[in-house]
Write a protein that holds these residues in place. Structure first.
Motif, PDB file in Angstrom:
ATOM      1  N   VAL A  93      31.305  82.891  35.157  1.00 13.48           N
ATOM      2  CA  VAL A  93      32.007  83.256  36.382  1.00 13.48           C
ATOM      3  C   VAL A  93      31.030  83.718  37.462  1.00 13.48           C
ATOM      4  O   VAL A  93      31.031  83.213  38.593  1.00 13.48           O
ATOM      5  CB  VAL A  93      33.047  84.343  36.075  1.00 13.48           C
ATOM      6  N   ARG A  94      30.188  84.686  37.141  1.00 13.18           N
ATOM      7  CA  ARG A  94      29.341  85.295  38.167  1.00 13.18           C
ATOM      8  C   ARG A  94      28.296  84.334  38.715  1.00 13.18           C
ATOM      9  O   ARG A  94      28.029  84.305  39.912  1.00 13.18           O
ATOM     10  CB  ARG A  94      28.668  86.554  37.607  1.00 13.18           C
ATOM     11  N   GLN A  95      27.690  83.528  37.814  1.00 17.18           N
ATOM     12  CA  GLN A  95      26.680  82.582  38.278  1.00 17.18           C
ATOM     13  C   GLN A  95      27.273  81.537  39.218  1.00 17.18           C
ATOM     14  O   GLN A  95      26.595  81.031  40.106  1.00 17.18           O
ATOM     15  CB  GLN A  95      26.013  81.882  37.089  1.00 17.18           C
ATOM     16  N   ASN A  99      25.878  79.820  42.891  1.00 17.66           N
ATOM     17  CA  ASN A  99      25.563  78.403  43.081  1.00 17.66           C
ATOM     18  C   ASN A  99      26.767  77.550  42.715  1.00 17.66           C
ATOM     19  O   ASN A  99      26.799  76.929  41.645  1.00 17.66           O
ATOM     20  CB  ASN A  99      24.345  78.005  42.241  1.00 17.66           C
ATOM     21  N   PRO A 100      27.774  77.483  43.593  1.00 23.31           N
ATOM     22  CA  PRO A 100      28.981  76.730  43.252  1.00 23.31           C
ATOM     23  C   PRO A 100      28.777  75.223  43.192  1.00 23.31           C
ATOM     24  O   PRO A 100      29.511  74.520  42.504  1.00 23.31           O
ATOM     25  CB  PRO A 100      29.958  77.106  44.365  1.00 23.31           C
ATOM     26  N   GLY A 151      45.475  80.145  41.741  1.00 21.83           N
ATOM     27  CA  GLY A 151      44.656  81.163  42.405  1.00 21.83           C
ATOM     28  C   GLY A 151      43.385  81.481  41.656  1.00 21.83           C
ATOM     29  O   GLY A 151      43.155  82.649  41.291  1.00 21.83           O
ATOM     30  N   PRO A 152      42.511  80.496  41.398  1.00 22.08           N
ATOM     31  CA  PRO A 152      41.267  80.779  40.669  1.00 22.08           C
ATOM     32  C   PRO A 152      40.393  81.774  41.414  1.00 22.08           C
ATOM     33  O   PRO A 152      40.279  81.721  42.642  1.00 22.08           O
ATOM     34  CB  PRO A 152      40.590  79.400  40.571  1.00 22.08           C
ATOM     35  N   LEU A 153      39.765  82.689  40.661  1.00 22.39           N
ATOM     36  CA  LEU A 153      39.002  83.775  41.263  1.00 22.39           C
ATOM     37  C   LEU A 153      37.518  83.478  41.391  1.00 22.39           C
ATOM     38  O   LEU A 153      36.772  84.302  41.907  1.00 22.39           O
ATOM     39  CB  LEU A 153      39.189  85.058  40.443  1.00 22.39           C
ATOM     40  N   SER A 154      37.077  82.312  40.920  1.00 24.93           N
ATOM     41  CA  SER A 154      35.655  81.967  40.976  1.00 24.93           C
ATOM     42  C   SER A 154      35.493  80.462  41.127  1.00 24.93           C
ATOM     43  O   SER A 154      36.393  79.699  40.759  1.00 24.93           O
ATOM     44  CB  SER A 154      34.939  82.427  39.697  1.00 24.93           C
ATOM     45  N   PRO A 155      34.350  80.010  41.655  1.00 23.78           N
ATOM     46  CA  PRO A 155      34.095  78.564  41.703  1.00 23.78           C
ATOM     47  C   PRO A 155      34.128  77.926  40.320  1.00 23.78           C
ATOM     48  O   PRO A 155      34.522  76.760  40.186  1.00 23.78           O
ATOM     49  CB  PRO A 155      32.701  78.475  42.336  1.00 23.78           C
ATOM     50  N   TYR A 156      33.697  78.658  39.293  1.00 24.07           N
ATOM     51  CA  TYR A 156      33.774  78.127  37.927  1.00 24.07           C
ATOM     52  C   TYR A 156      35.216  77.796  37.569  1.00 24.07           C
ATOM     53  O   TYR A 156      35.522  76.685  37.107  1.00 24.07           O
ATOM     54  CB  TYR A 156      33.193  79.135  36.945  1.00 24.07           C
TER      55      TYR A 156
END
Length: 327
Positions: A93-95, A99-100, A151-156
């Motif tokens: 998630v965080r990475q 770098n999406p 509603g995804p919270l991250s680009p991952y």
């Protein structure tokens, strides 16, 4: 039966290949061995597979469609793939916030490449590894497969949502039999170093500061990798198009996780608290009734037993595992 497994040197991919080989399948594994995290872990996993009967490895990126196509038509193979299990992905998630682009390239374009080849070469079955990260902060617990994931919270999470949508499109247009598996916080020996279990074991074992994001009350549905591998094999059966959760159905808080690792190692953690990351969901918890019904699957490994085996692996490989870079 011959199966193509992408991401075969990845944490879940390696274990799925082991289970397939033990069940008598022929396995063609591909992996680009990228440096998203310390490649020593990937090479260690791959070494457990190389040399085994019925396993062939190709160093390949699923984003390279021409190379992939060559694998499907290679004269070395004397039969078609019966199934493709797509476990190649950029995870974390965080990475993905940093770098999406690489997440979209691998998780969306790579999946599209494989779906196109399955259509062209009439592969009977496609299994996609997806993630519990699709479930947002507002979905009721436990998470059901029919929950709203818009509603995804991250680009991952967004990239995996796109991959799932592509899978449905190819099922609808071309009749591909596709099972999407949403994995919940997978852990175990040789796990990913960006995940909490690996990091916490390493930090506590080596007496290093343990960085805890948030107050530790956030909970996760920790699921042992062998259980995940077994569920993935069961998903090779014909199902049409289905999305299925694979989780432990028993979430634990990060504080509880730390306490169990402390007990196994006989050491106390030096906790350094940090602010919770906005892309992290406060809790995950899988409703696995669909997996029980369609796959006759349920997890068999308790958190205590899974952590025991994971700690044991770390101590056996401590001479190099303690030096693995933590993203």
């Amino acid at each position: 039966m011959r199966v193509l497994v992408t991401g075969c040197a990845g944490f879940i991919g390696w274990k799925v290949c082991e289970y397939l080989l033990s069940a008598g399948y022929e396995v063609v594994g591909v992996d680009n061995l990228n440096d998203a995290y310390d490649v020593r872990l990937k090479r260690w996993r791959l070494a457990q597979l190389e040399g085994k009967p019925r396993f062939i490895f190709y160093h390949m990126d699923i984003c390279n469609r021409d190379m992939l196509r060559g694998l499907f038509i290679s004269p070395i193979r004397n039969s078609q793939f019966d199934a493709v299990i797509n476990l190649a992905a950029r995870a974390g998630v965080r990475q993905s916030v940093e770098n999406p682009w690489v997440y979209i390239q691998t998780n969306v374009i790579g999946t599209l490449n494989l779906l196109e080849l399955c259509r062209e070469f009439e592969v009977k079955k496609f299994v996609l590894a997806s993630t519990s990260s699709l479930y947002g902060a507002n979905n009721p617990l436990p998470f059901r497969e029919d929950a709203n994931t818009d509603g995804p919270l991250s680009p991952y999470a967004a990239s995996k949502k796109a991959a799932e949508a592509l899978c449905y499109t190819y099922h609808h247009l071309y009749g591909l039999d596709i099972t999407v598996l949403r994995y919940f916080t997978v852990y175990g020996p040789a796990g990913r170093p960006d995940m909490s279990v690996f990091r916490f074991i390493r930090w506590i074992a080596e007496g290093e500061p343990l960085y805890l994001y948030g107050d530790g009350s956030q909970s996760r549905d920790f699921t042992y990798v062998d259980d995940i591998a077994e569920g993935t094999l069961r998903a090779l059966k014909p199902l049409g198009y289905e999305i299925i959760n694979l989780g432990s159905d028993h979430p634990f808080s990060l504080r509880e996780l730390i306490a169990r690792i402390e007990a196994l190692l006989g050491r106390k953690a030096r906790i350094m608290q940090r602010e919770r990351h906005p892309a992290d969901v406060p809790a995950t918890w899988a409703d696995i009734s669909k997996a029980r019904m369609l796959l006759d699957w349920m997890p068999r490994t308790s958190l205590d037993e899974g952590l025991r085996q994971t700690v044991e692996w770390y101590l056996q490989n401590r001479n190099w595992a303690k030096e693995v870079a933590l993203p």
